[in-house]
Design a protein around this motif. Structure first.
Motif, PDB file in Angstrom:
ATOM      1  N   VAL A   3       0.834  -1.203   0.000  1.00  0.00           N
ATOM      2  CA  VAL A   3       0.000   0.000   0.000  1.00  0.00           C
ATOM      3  C   VAL A   3       0.867   1.251   0.000  1.00  0.00           C
ATOM      4  O   VAL A   3       1.846   1.344   0.753  1.00  0.00           O
ATOM      5  CB  VAL A   3      -0.930   0.024   1.233  1.00  0.00           C
ATOM      6  N   LEU A   4       0.488   2.213  -0.832  1.00  0.00           N
ATOM      7  CA  LEU A   4       1.124   3.526  -0.841  1.00  0.00           C
ATOM      8  C   LEU A   4       0.104   4.561  -0.379  1.00  0.00           C
ATOM      9  O   LEU A   4      -1.008   4.631  -0.912  1.00  0.00           O
ATOM     10  CB  LEU A   4       1.617   3.876  -2.247  1.00  0.00           C
ATOM     11  N   GLU A  30       4.179   2.253   2.305  1.00  0.00           N
ATOM     12  CA  GLU A  30       5.070   3.387   2.072  1.00  0.00           C
ATOM     13  C   GLU A  30       4.223   4.645   2.005  1.00  0.00           C
ATOM     14  O   GLU A  30       3.012   4.592   1.789  1.00  0.00           O
ATOM     15  CB  GLU A  30       5.868   3.207   0.775  1.00  0.00           C
ATOM     16  N   ARG A  31       4.875   5.800   2.162  1.00  0.00           N
ATOM     17  CA  ARG A  31       4.169   7.074   2.219  1.00  0.00           C
ATOM     18  C   ARG A  31       4.821   8.071   1.269  1.00  0.00           C
ATOM     19  O   ARG A  31       6.022   8.029   1.043  1.00  0.00           O
ATOM     20  CB  ARG A  31       4.190   7.629   3.649  1.00  0.00           C
ATOM     21  N   ALA A  32       4.002   8.975   0.732  1.00  0.00           N
ATOM     22  CA  ALA A  32       4.500  10.062  -0.106  1.00  0.00           C
ATOM     23  C   ALA A  32       3.728  11.319   0.267  1.00  0.00           C
ATOM     24  O   ALA A  32       2.541  11.261   0.627  1.00  0.00           O
ATOM     25  CB  ALA A  32       4.315   9.742  -1.585  1.00  0.00           C
ATOM     26  N   CYS A  33       4.410  12.466   0.165  1.00  0.00           N
ATOM     27  CA  CYS A  33       3.795  13.710   0.602  1.00  0.00           C
ATOM     28  C   CYS A  33       3.276  14.560  -0.563  1.00  0.00           C
ATOM     29  O   CYS A  33       2.640  15.587  -0.336  1.00  0.00           O
ATOM     30  CB  CYS A  33       4.777  14.531   1.432  1.00  0.00           C
ATOM     31  N   ASP A  34       3.552  14.149  -1.813  1.00  0.00           N
ATOM     32  CA  ASP A  34       3.029  14.887  -2.961  1.00  0.00           C
ATOM     33  C   ASP A  34       3.072  13.986  -4.191  1.00  0.00           C
ATOM     34  O   ASP A  34       3.531  12.841  -4.136  1.00  0.00           O
ATOM     35  CB  ASP A  34       3.820  16.181  -3.218  1.00  0.00           C
ATOM     36  N   GLY A  35       2.581  14.513  -5.319  1.00  0.00           N
ATOM     37  CA  GLY A  35       2.464  13.708  -6.519  1.00  0.00           C
ATOM     38  C   GLY A  35       3.784  13.263  -7.109  1.00  0.00           C
ATOM     39  O   GLY A  35       3.923  12.126  -7.570  1.00  0.00           O
ATOM     40  N   GLN A  41       7.876   6.755  -5.822  1.00  0.00           N
ATOM     41  CA  GLN A  41       7.587   5.612  -4.953  1.00  0.00           C
ATOM     42  C   GLN A  41       6.947   4.473  -5.750  1.00  0.00           C
ATOM     43  O   GLN A  41       7.247   3.297  -5.523  1.00  0.00           O
ATOM     44  CB  GLN A  41       6.639   6.042  -3.827  1.00  0.00           C
ATOM     45  N   CYS A  42       6.058   4.809  -6.678  1.00  0.00           N
ATOM     46  CA  CYS A  42       5.400   3.774  -7.475  1.00  0.00           C
ATOM     47  C   CYS A  42       6.416   2.983  -8.291  1.00  0.00           C
ATOM     48  O   CYS A  42       6.320   1.758  -8.412  1.00  0.00           O
ATOM     49  CB  CYS A  42       4.360   4.400  -8.410  1.00  0.00           C
ATOM     50  N   ALA A  43       7.392   3.681  -8.844  1.00  0.00           N
ATOM     51  CA  ALA A  43       8.397   3.006  -9.659  1.00  0.00           C
ATOM     52  C   ALA A  43       9.285   2.091  -8.820  1.00  0.00           C
ATOM     53  O   ALA A  43       9.678   1.007  -9.262  1.00  0.00           O
ATOM     54  CB  ALA A  43       9.246   4.043 -10.391  1.00  0.00           C
ATOM     55  N   ALA A  44       9.581   2.497  -7.595  1.00  0.00           N
ATOM     56  CA  ALA A  44      10.497   1.724  -6.757  1.00  0.00           C
ATOM     57  C   ALA A  44       9.785   0.700  -5.880  1.00  0.00           C
ATOM     58  O   ALA A  44      10.275  -0.408  -5.676  1.00  0.00           O
ATOM     59  CB  ALA A  44      11.310   2.674  -5.876  1.00  0.00           C
ATOM     60  N   PHE A  45       8.613   1.070  -5.386  1.00  0.00           N
ATOM     61  CA  PHE A  45       7.915   0.263  -4.386  1.00  0.00           C
ATOM     62  C   PHE A  45       6.909  -0.711  -4.999  1.00  0.00           C
ATOM     63  O   PHE A  45       6.623  -1.770  -4.445  1.00  0.00           O
ATOM     64  CB  PHE A  45       7.215   1.210  -3.405  1.00  0.00           C
ATOM     65  N   LEU A  46       6.352  -0.347  -6.159  1.00  0.00           N
ATOM     66  CA  LEU A  46       5.362  -1.166  -6.874  1.00  0.00           C
ATOM     67  C   LEU A  46       4.180  -1.539  -5.982  1.00  0.00           C
ATOM     68  O   LEU A  46       3.919  -2.714  -5.702  1.00  0.00           O
ATOM     69  CB  LEU A  46       6.017  -2.439  -7.439  1.00  0.00           C
ATOM     70  N   PRO A  71       2.529  -1.117 -14.828  1.00  0.00           N
ATOM     71  CA  PRO A  71       1.176  -1.442 -14.363  1.00  0.00           C
ATOM     72  C   PRO A  71       0.795  -0.599 -13.159  1.00  0.00           C
ATOM     73  O   PRO A  71       1.492  -0.619 -12.144  1.00  0.00           O
ATOM     74  CB  PRO A  71       1.278  -2.923 -13.992  1.00  0.00           C
ATOM     75  N   ALA A  72      -0.289   0.149 -13.278  1.00  0.00           N
ATOM     76  CA  ALA A  72      -0.670   1.097 -12.233  1.00  0.00           C
ATOM     77  C   ALA A  72      -1.323   0.384 -11.059  1.00  0.00           C
ATOM     78  O   ALA A  72      -2.018  -0.611 -11.236  1.00  0.00           O
ATOM     79  CB  ALA A  72      -1.625   2.141 -12.804  1.00  0.00           C
ATOM     80  N   PRO A  73      -1.106   0.906  -9.849  1.00  0.00           N
ATOM     81  CA  PRO A  73      -1.823   0.346  -8.700  1.00  0.00           C
ATOM     82  C   PRO A  73      -3.301   0.705  -8.761  1.00  0.00           C
ATOM     83  O   PRO A  73      -3.703   1.638  -9.463  1.00  0.00           O
ATOM     84  CB  PRO A  73      -1.139   1.029  -7.505  1.00  0.00           C
ATOM     85  N   LEU A  74      -4.111  -0.033  -8.026  1.00  0.00           N
ATOM     86  CA  LEU A  74      -5.494   0.374  -7.824  1.00  0.00           C
ATOM     87  C   LEU A  74      -5.502   1.682  -7.043  1.00  0.00           C
ATOM     88  O   LEU A  74      -4.574   1.961  -6.278  1.00  0.00           O
ATOM     89  CB  LEU A  74      -6.253  -0.705  -7.053  1.00  0.00           C
TER      90      LEU A  74
END
Length: 238
Positions: A3-4, A30-35, A41-46, A71-74
């Motif tokens: 989960v992100l 994992e967490r992100a504070c902006d787009g 994070q999506c590229a590294a964490f999947l 492949p994009a996350p839900l």
């Protein structure tokens, strides 16, 4: 489940993480504070699913959802404002969590996520191409619509996106980017790709190479290696 959490407010990130940590099948958060941070994070964490706040500085959650690489996350949108619900579901969101929410409401969302993840295991489910890209330059994030890209060329570790009035740089490989665009642009050279419907003329050069003249006057190299496939695509459009 991976989960992100994407939210510009730390208390909101902390609350959601605490609630998610109660779920035994969530193995990593994992967490992100902006787009921009979220895309990295999506590229590294999947992640399997991303919980996106809608109102964030520079890039909204709606814009971010449309820019996630394949492949994009839900996507689950999390917001304190209910007026974005229609936009959220237009963006193919799994659910729309309205703040403040409780564990029971989150459980219903997670049930939908689990159902969709099981469905994703079917080989018949295809991945949708991205509709726009987020490009960060000198502290400013630009939203680039895929439909506005006429052609792409490589520049060291970047690609140049040729759009009307601007040529932003994106840190990405040409092969990786074309994989995200779902055939919207076609490779015509080891260093270039083009939107085929914009090709107006093909000028033959030596050794089977050619130059593509696009609507608006841009000239794009096309090598012998990729010429036949491009011609097939152009004939298919006629």
């Amino acid at each position: 489940m991976r989960v992100l959490i994407v939210d510009d407010e730390r208390p909101a990130r902390d609350k959601l993480q605490r609630m998610l940590e109660l779920e035994p099948d969530i193995t990593a958060i994992e967490r992100a504070c902006d787009g921009v941070d979220a895309l990295e994070q999506c590229a590294a964490f999947l992640p399997d699913v991303a919980f996106l706040d809608i109102q964030m500085p520079e890039v909204s959650g709606i814009e971010l959802a449309a820019s996630l690489p394949a492949p994009a996350p839900l996507v689950v949108f999390v917001t304190a404002y209910d007026q974005y619900a229609l936009q959220a579901f237009d963006a193919n969101a799994i659910d729309y969590l309205l703040k403040p929410y409780d564990q029971d409401r989150l459980q219903r969302t997670l049930a939908r996520v689990r159902d969709r993840l099981r469905a994703r295991e079917s080989p018949r489910l295809s991945t949708l191409p991205v509709r726009q890209l987020l490009v960060s330059e000198r502290g400013v994030t630009r939203v680039v619509k895929v439909d506005d890209i006429a052609w792409i060329e490589t520049a060291d570790n970047y690609v140049v996106l040729h759009t009307p009035g601007a040529q932003p740089l994106l840190r990405q490989t040409l092969t990786g980017l074309l994989g995200q665009l779902g055939g919207a642009l076609v490779r015509c050279h080891r260093r270039a790709a083009v939107r085929p419907e914009l090709v107006e003329r093909i000028v033959s050069l030596d050794k089977g190479d050619c130059e593509l003249v696009l609507r608006g006057g841009a000239r794009v190299p096309c090598s012998r290696q990729y010429r036949a496939a491009l011609m097939d695509r152009l004939q298919g459009q006629a």
